[in-house]
Write a protein that holds these residues in place. Structure first.
Motif, short mmCIF file in Angstrom:
data_model
loop_
_atom_site.label_atom_id
_atom_site.label_comp_id
_atom_site.label_asym_id
_atom_site.label_seq_id
_atom_site.Cartn_x
_atom_site.Cartn_y
_atom_site.Cartn_z
N VAL A 159 9.36 -8.49 1.10
CA VAL A 159 9.14 -8.10 -0.30
C VAL A 159 10.33 -8.47 -1.18
O VAL A 159 10.19 -8.57 -2.41
N ALA A 160 11.48 -8.68 -0.57
CA ALA A 160 12.68 -9.01 -1.36
C ALA A 160 12.72 -10.48 -1.75
O ALA A 160 13.54 -10.87 -2.59
N ARG A 161 11.85 -11.29 -1.17
CA ARG A 161 11.87 -12.72 -1.51
C ARG A 161 11.20 -12.95 -2.87
O ARG A 161 10.26 -12.23 -3.24
N PRO A 162 11.67 -13.95 -3.63
CA PRO A 162 11.07 -14.22 -4.94
C PRO A 162 9.61 -14.67 -4.79
O PRO A 162 9.25 -15.35 -3.82
N GLY A 163 8.78 -14.26 -5.73
CA GLY A 163 7.40 -14.71 -5.75
C GLY A 163 6.39 -13.73 -5.22
O GLY A 163 5.21 -14.07 -5.07
N VAL A 164 6.79 -12.48 -4.95
CA VAL A 164 5.86 -11.49 -4.41
C VAL A 164 5.23 -10.70 -5.55
O VAL A 164 5.91 -10.03 -6.32
N ALA A 165 3.92 -10.78 -5.65
CA ALA A 165 3.19 -10.06 -6.71
C ALA A 165 2.84 -8.65 -6.31
O ALA A 165 2.80 -7.74 -7.15
N LEU A 166 2.59 -8.42 -5.02
CA LEU A 166 2.08 -7.12 -4.57
C LEU A 166 2.41 -6.95 -3.09
O LEU A 166 2.47 -7.93 -2.34
N ALA A 167 2.64 -5.70 -2.68
CA ALA A 167 2.75 -5.37 -1.26
C ALA A 167 1.67 -4.36 -0.92
O ALA A 167 1.24 -3.57 -1.77
N ALA A 168 1.22 -4.38 0.33
CA ALA A 168 0.14 -3.47 0.76
C ALA A 168 0.45 -2.92 2.14
O ALA A 168 0.70 -3.69 3.07
N VAL A 169 0.45 -1.60 2.23
CA VAL A 169 0.64 -0.92 3.52
C VAL A 169 -0.33 0.24 3.57
O VAL A 169 -0.30 1.13 2.72
N GLN A 170 -1.22 0.24 4.55
CA GLN A 170 -2.17 1.34 4.69
C GLN A 170 -1.42 2.63 5.04
O GLN A 170 -0.37 2.60 5.69
N HIS A 171 -1.96 3.75 4.61
CA HIS A 171 -1.33 5.03 4.95
C HIS A 171 -1.46 5.31 6.43
O HIS A 171 -0.52 5.78 7.08
N ALA A 172 -2.61 5.01 6.98
CA ALA A 172 -2.83 5.15 8.42
C ALA A 172 -3.93 4.19 8.82
O ALA A 172 -4.82 3.87 8.03
N ASN A 173 -3.86 3.72 10.05
CA ASN A 173 -4.86 2.78 10.52
C ASN A 173 -6.10 3.51 11.00
O ASN A 173 -6.02 4.40 11.85
N GLY A 174 -7.25 3.13 10.47
CA GLY A 174 -8.49 3.80 10.80
C GLY A 174 -9.06 3.44 12.15
O GLY A 174 -10.05 4.03 12.58
N GLU A 175 -8.44 2.50 12.82
CA GLU A 175 -8.94 2.06 14.13
C GLU A 175 -8.17 2.70 15.28
O GLU A 175 -8.76 3.15 16.26
N VAL A 176 -6.84 2.73 15.18
CA VAL A 176 -6.03 3.30 16.26
C VAL A 176 -5.31 4.57 15.83
O VAL A 176 -4.68 5.23 16.66
N GLY A 177 -5.37 4.92 14.53
CA GLY A 177 -4.84 6.20 14.06
C GLY A 177 -3.38 6.21 13.68
O GLY A 177 -2.88 7.25 13.23
N THR A 178 -2.67 5.11 13.81
CA THR A 178 -1.22 5.09 13.57
C THR A 178 -0.89 5.39 12.12
O THR A 178 -1.38 4.71 11.20
N LEU A 179 -0.04 6.39 11.88
CA LEU A 179 0.49 6.66 10.55
C LEU A 179 1.63 5.69 10.27
O LEU A 179 2.51 5.48 11.11
#
Length: 404
Positions: A159-179
């Motif tokens: 995310v620190a590199r130039p040219g990033v418009a958006l970052a996305a991180v799920q709150h938790a994974n709906g398949e394996v449950g990882t927060l």
């Protein structure tokens, strides 16, 4: 005359993304059919009444997530909400660049939309404060560890590199449950001046979501709403721009055509109920999933139970059985009275291997995914665990494997 044998109750262990409809949500929907049937864009009394109900639903959702009503948009589906978030924020920030940084285990809706941003050539850096990295466009996937948890150092670097418009991180994974470490990811994104999209579609009502986000999506269907409404919340200050031709000539420029007013009311009620349930105390499904993990690992030979034992959602579990097909396991369990899922939580209809398990380096063959509805009992879990080893063994025998 003898009584016929009792038929065992079916056990539903697949409520991911579409939980049984809550009675309160159904009642809200039916009541709104009488009061909110009109087009909320009309100026007559009936239209204004429908508009008031729709605005009330948005206000209720805003209160649940600590936002303002005007920051809440209602989408026709969770997929549409995720597509809309990625595409409109990327378009709004196209002068910065066209890269979307996302964990490798995000939903396909996020990953595909991010790839589309790069394919559309959304960048246009004139006037940007930093010169974008010419190698950075479209999806920049950040790896996860064996538990499915985000590599924070790699994320911060991306995310620190130039040219990033958006970052996305799920709150938790709906398949394996990882927060996911959302607070740390948000801090890294904020330091880089990049808005963070948090997908809480699998976690709201199951785990505290918090305020570490700039754009947020919720899936009311996951907590017992009727289909047809999802939530997209955008903090003030995050620049978005409609993607043509969406919004042309429509009052709702983000999701033209709007949503069903009765479904919106039902969605708000379901989300309120989920939030109240989560605040009431520990979720009893934690213990049920722990029991499932232990019994599946101990009683089914050649099985890989995915995801961490701790730091996870209370109701989700995925495991993979070697030497059998996941769809065959699902079908056999269905005949035995158990509803479960297979494949990726967001692409199971395609029968493709799970990109989540692949990113974790976990076994993708013979994949079974459980998502326990509210009200699942210990007896339900034990019945499933009693039946599973025999089902898997029979499938392996049919495949000619007899020495496991």
């Amino acid at each position: 005359m003898t009584d016929s044998p009792a038929v065992a109750r079916r056990v539903v262990l697949d409520a991911g993304g579409r939980a049984p409809v809550l009675p309160a949500a159904r009642e809200a929907f039916l009541a709104a059919l009488d009061e909110g049937w009109a087009d909320p864009r009309r100026l007559h009394t009936e239209g204004r009444r429908a508009r008031a109900l729709l605005d009330g639903a948005r206000e209720a959702v805003a209160a649940l997530v600590g936002a303002r009503t005007e920051e809440v948009d209602l989408a026709p589906s969770h997929t549409a909400a995720l597509h809309g978030a990625v595409l409109t924020v990327a378009r709004g920030r196209r002068r910065v660049g066209s890269a979307v940084v996302a964990s490798a285990v995000e939903r396909r809706a996020v990953l595909d939309a991010a790839a589309a941003v790069g394919a559309s050539g959304a960048s246009g850096a004139s006037g940007a404060s930093r010169v974008p990295d010419p190698s950075l466009a479209g999806l920049v996937a950040v790896p996860v560890d064996r538990s499915g948890r985000l590599d924070l150092a790699a994320f911060a670097d991306a995310v620190a590199r130039p040219g990033v418009a958006l970052a996305a991180v799920q709150h938790a994974n709906g398949e394996v449950g990882t927060l996911q470490p959302v607070a740390e990811a948000h801090a890294a994104a904020r330091a880089a001046g990049v808005p963070l999209l948090v997908d809480a579609g699998s976690s709201f009502g199951h785990a505290p979501v918090g305020a570490d986000w700039d754009v947020l999506t919720l899936d009311p269907g996951d907590v017992g709403a009727l289909p047809g409404v999802a939530v997209l919340v955008t903090r003030a200050g995050v620049r978005r721009s409609p993607v043509p031709p969406a919004g042309a000539g429509d009052e709702n420029r983000w999701f033209p055509g709007g949503v069903s007013v009765p479904a919106a009311l039902a969605a708000a009620v379901a989300l309120q109920a989920a939030a109240a349930r989560a605040a009431a105390g520990p979720d009893p499904r934690h213990a049920l999933v722990a029991r499932l993990r232990a019994r599946v690992a101990a009683e089914v030979p050649e099985v890989d139970v995915a995801g961490p034992a701790d730091g996870r959602l209370p109701h989700v579990l995925t495991f993979s059985c070697l030497y059998v097909d996941g769809e065959a396991v699902v079908t056999a369990l269905d005949r035995a009275g158990f509803a479960v899922a297979s494949g990726s939580a967001c692409t199971s209809a395609t029968e493709e291997p799970s990109h989540v398990l692949a990113a974790m380096g976990a076994l993708t063959q013979g994949n079974v995914r459980l998502s326990l509805p509210v009200g699942t009992t210990a007896a339900d879990v034990d019945r499933f665990c009693d039946a599973l080893p025999g089902v898997v063994a029979a499938l392996r025998r049919d495949a000619g494997l007899t020495d496991l």
